[in-house]
Design a protein around this motif. Structure first.
Motif, short mmCIF file in Angstrom:
data_model
loop_
_atom_site.label_atom_id
_atom_site.label_comp_id
_atom_site.label_asym_id
_atom_site.label_seq_id
_atom_site.Cartn_x
_atom_site.Cartn_y
_atom_site.Cartn_z
N GLU A 44 14.66 23.26 24.96
CA GLU A 44 14.01 23.83 23.78
C GLU A 44 12.57 23.38 23.76
O GLU A 44 12.24 22.25 24.16
N GLY A 46 9.24 23.27 21.10
CA GLY A 46 8.70 23.50 19.78
C GLY A 46 7.31 24.12 19.84
O GLY A 46 6.74 24.34 20.92
N GLU A 47 6.75 24.39 18.68
CA GLU A 47 5.42 24.98 18.62
C GLU A 47 4.36 23.90 18.88
O GLU A 47 4.52 22.74 18.50
N GLU A 48 3.29 24.32 19.53
CA GLU A 48 2.20 23.39 19.80
C GLU A 48 1.37 23.17 18.55
O GLU A 48 1.08 24.11 17.80
N LYS A 49 0.98 21.91 18.34
CA LYS A 49 0.13 21.56 17.21
C LYS A 49 -1.18 20.97 17.73
O LYS A 49 -1.20 20.23 18.70
N LEU A 65 -3.44 19.46 22.50
CA LEU A 65 -2.29 20.16 21.93
C LEU A 65 -1.05 19.32 22.16
O LEU A 65 -0.82 18.79 23.26
N ARG A 67 3.25 19.02 21.67
CA ARG A 67 4.45 19.83 21.53
C ARG A 67 5.68 18.96 21.77
O ARG A 67 5.69 18.12 22.67
N ASN A 86 7.47 14.09 23.17
CA ASN A 86 6.28 14.81 22.73
C ASN A 86 5.28 14.84 23.87
O ASN A 86 4.84 13.79 24.34
N SER A 91 -6.65 21.32 25.44
CA SER A 91 -6.72 22.75 25.13
C SER A 91 -7.35 23.51 26.28
O SER A 91 -8.37 23.10 26.84
N GLU A 96 2.24 27.37 30.72
CA GLU A 96 3.05 27.93 29.64
C GLU A 96 4.49 27.48 29.84
O GLU A 96 5.08 27.73 30.88
#
Length: 377
Positions: A44, A46-49, A65, A67, A86, A91, A96
Motif C-alpha cells: 500500500e 499513502g499520499e505524498e505530503k 516529499l 510518503r 515513511n 521534489s 512513481e
C-alpha cells in the motif's frame, strides 16, 4: 500449416522466457545479500505530503516529499515480514510508486539516531533478463541454427569488450591497439558464425577490416585537424579524473572503431553473400559483371546502414543535443562545440568505413574468384 508452426514457435519462445523470468526472480532475490538495500514489494502507498527540510550547512530550504508505505520484505533475513516506513525524496526526483511492484529500499542513519528511508530504484533484474531471453528464444525459434550462431557471435563480441578490452584499458594499456585487436577478434568470430560459405570467410574478414581501418584513419585525421582531446562530456571528464594516465584521445579513437565495426560487418557480409549467390547461380559469370554486381548491392545496402549508424549516434547523444538547442546556440556555435565535434567524428568515420567496405570487399572477392578459376578450384 506454416502459420500454425509460426504461432507455436512464438508461444514456445514466450513460455521459455516466462519460465526464465521466474527463475531469475527467485535466485536474484534469494542471493541478494547486500547490507545497503532490501528488495521489497509495495503493498500500500499513502499520499505524498510536502515538507520542508534543512540541508546542513546551507541556508536554502529544499522541498521534500514524504510518503508512508506498507512493504513486504522479499530479501534478507527478514524475508516475508511486513513493515511500515515513511520514505522521503526530493521534489522532482524519484520513481512513481505502484503497489504490487518490487523496489529497492535504502536507508541513511543520522547522528541523532533517526533513520531516513527512500526508494532507490525499481527492481528490474528479472524483467530485463526475461525480455532478453524472449528476444533470443524467438530469434532461435524463427531462424534456427543461423539465429543461434548469430547470438553466439554477439555473445563473444560482448565478452571481448567487457572481459578483455575494457579491463586492459583500465590497467593502462594503450586504447587504440587494444581496440584494433578487439575489432579483429570480433570480426573473425562474427564471420565464422554468420558467413555460410567457408571459402568466402576470408573475403568478408578482409573487406570488413579494410573498411573499418579506412574509416578509423579518416577519424584519426579529423581528431588531429580539429584538435579534439576526447574530454568533451561529463562521462569523459569523470573518466579522465578517475584514471588520469589514460589517453582520452585514444579512447575517442577506440570508440570510432568499436562503434562502426557492427555496421561495417553487416555491409561486408551482405556484399560477400550477394556475390557468392551470383557465383552459385552462374559459376562462369564474368568477373567484371561480378564486380559490378557487388558494388551495386553494396550501394543499395549502404543507404540504410548509414541511416542506421547516424541515427544510433544521434540517439545516444539526444539529451545533450536537446540541451544545446534549448540554450539557443547558433549553428556555428553548435558545430564548434567539442562534444558535437566528437559525435561528428564518430558518425563520419563510421560512414566512411561503410563506404570503403563495399569496394574493398568486392575487389577481394573478385581477386579470390580469379585465383580460384585460374587454379581450377
Amino acid at each position: 500449416m506454416k502459420t500454425k508452426n509460426f504461432v507455436l514457435k512464438i508461444i514456445f519462445a514466450l513460455a521459455v522466457a516466462w519460465t526464465f523470468y521466474y527463475l531469475v526472480n527467485y535466485f536474484a532475490i534469494k542471493n541478494w545479500n547486500t547490507s545497503e538495500s532490501l528488495i521489497v514489494r509495495v503493498l500500500e502507498a499513502g499520499e505524498e505530503k510536502i515538507r520542508q527540510s534543512d540541508i546542513s550547512g546551507d541556508e536554502d530550504r529544499y522541498e521534500t516529499l514524504e510518503r508512508q508505505l506498507i512493504l513486504m520484505v522479499l530479501s534478507g533475513n527478514n524475508s516475508g515480514e511486513v513493515i511500515t516506513v515513511n520514505t522521503v525524496r526530493l521534489s522532482g526526483s524519484g520513481l512513481e510508486i505502484i503497489p504490487g511492484r518490487n523496489y529497492l529500499l535504502v536507508w541513511d542513519y543520522f547522528e541523532d539516531g533517526t533513520v531516513q528511508y527512500s526508494i532507490a530504484d525499481s527492481f528490474r533484474v528479472p524483467s530485463v533478463a526475461g525480455i532478453i531471453m524472449a528476444v533470443c528464444t524467438m530469434l532461435i525459434a524463427l531462424t534456427g541454427y543461423r539465429g543461434l550462431f548469430a547470438l553466439l557471435g554477439l555473445g563473444a563480441s560482448i565478452g571481448v569488450l567487457i572481459f578483455t578490452m575494457i579491463p586492459l584499458v583500465t590497467l593502462g594499456w594503450s586504447p587504440v591497439p587494444v581496440a584494433i585487436a578487439s575489432v579483429f577478434i570480433i570480426s573473425t568470430v562474427t564471420i565464422l558464425c554468420v558467413v555460410r560459405h567457408i571459402r568466402y570467410m576470408l573475403v568478408s574478414l578482409l573487406g570488413s577490416l579494410g573498411g573499418v581501418m579506412c574509416g578509423f584513419a579518416c577519424g584519426a585525421a579529423m581528431v588531429h585537424l580539429w584538435q579534439l582531446s576526447g574530454l568533451a562530456g561529463e562521462g569523459s571528464a569523470l573518466l579522465a579524473s578517475t584514471l588520469p594516465n589514460l589517453n582520452m584521445r585514444g579512447v575517442l579513437l577506440s570508440s570510432v572503431l568499436i562503434g562502426s565495426i557492427g555496421a561495417v560487418l553487416d555491409v561486408g557480409v551482405s556484399v560477400t553473400a550477394s556475390m557468392s549467390e551470383f557465383v552459385d547461380y552462374d559459376e562462369k559469370i564474368h568477373l567484371d559483371r561480378l564486380l559490378l554486381a557487388g558494388l551495386n548491392v553494396g550501394s543499395e545496402v549502404l543507404g540504410s546502414m548509414i541511416n542506421t549508424l547516424i541515427l544510433a549516434y544521434l540517439g545516444s547523444s539526444l539529451p545533450m543535443a536537446i540541451l544545446i538547442c534549448s540554450a539557443g546556440v547558433e549553428i556555428s556555435g553548435i558545430l564548434n562545440d567539442p562534444y558535437i565535434a566528437q559525435e561528428i567524428v564518430q558518425s563520419l568515420a563510421g560512414t566512411l568505413g561503410l563506404l570503403f567496405t563495399i569496394p574493398v570487399t568486392a575487389f577481394c572477392f573478385v581477386f579470390q574468384e580469379s585465383l580460384r578459376r585460374k587454379h581450377g578450384g
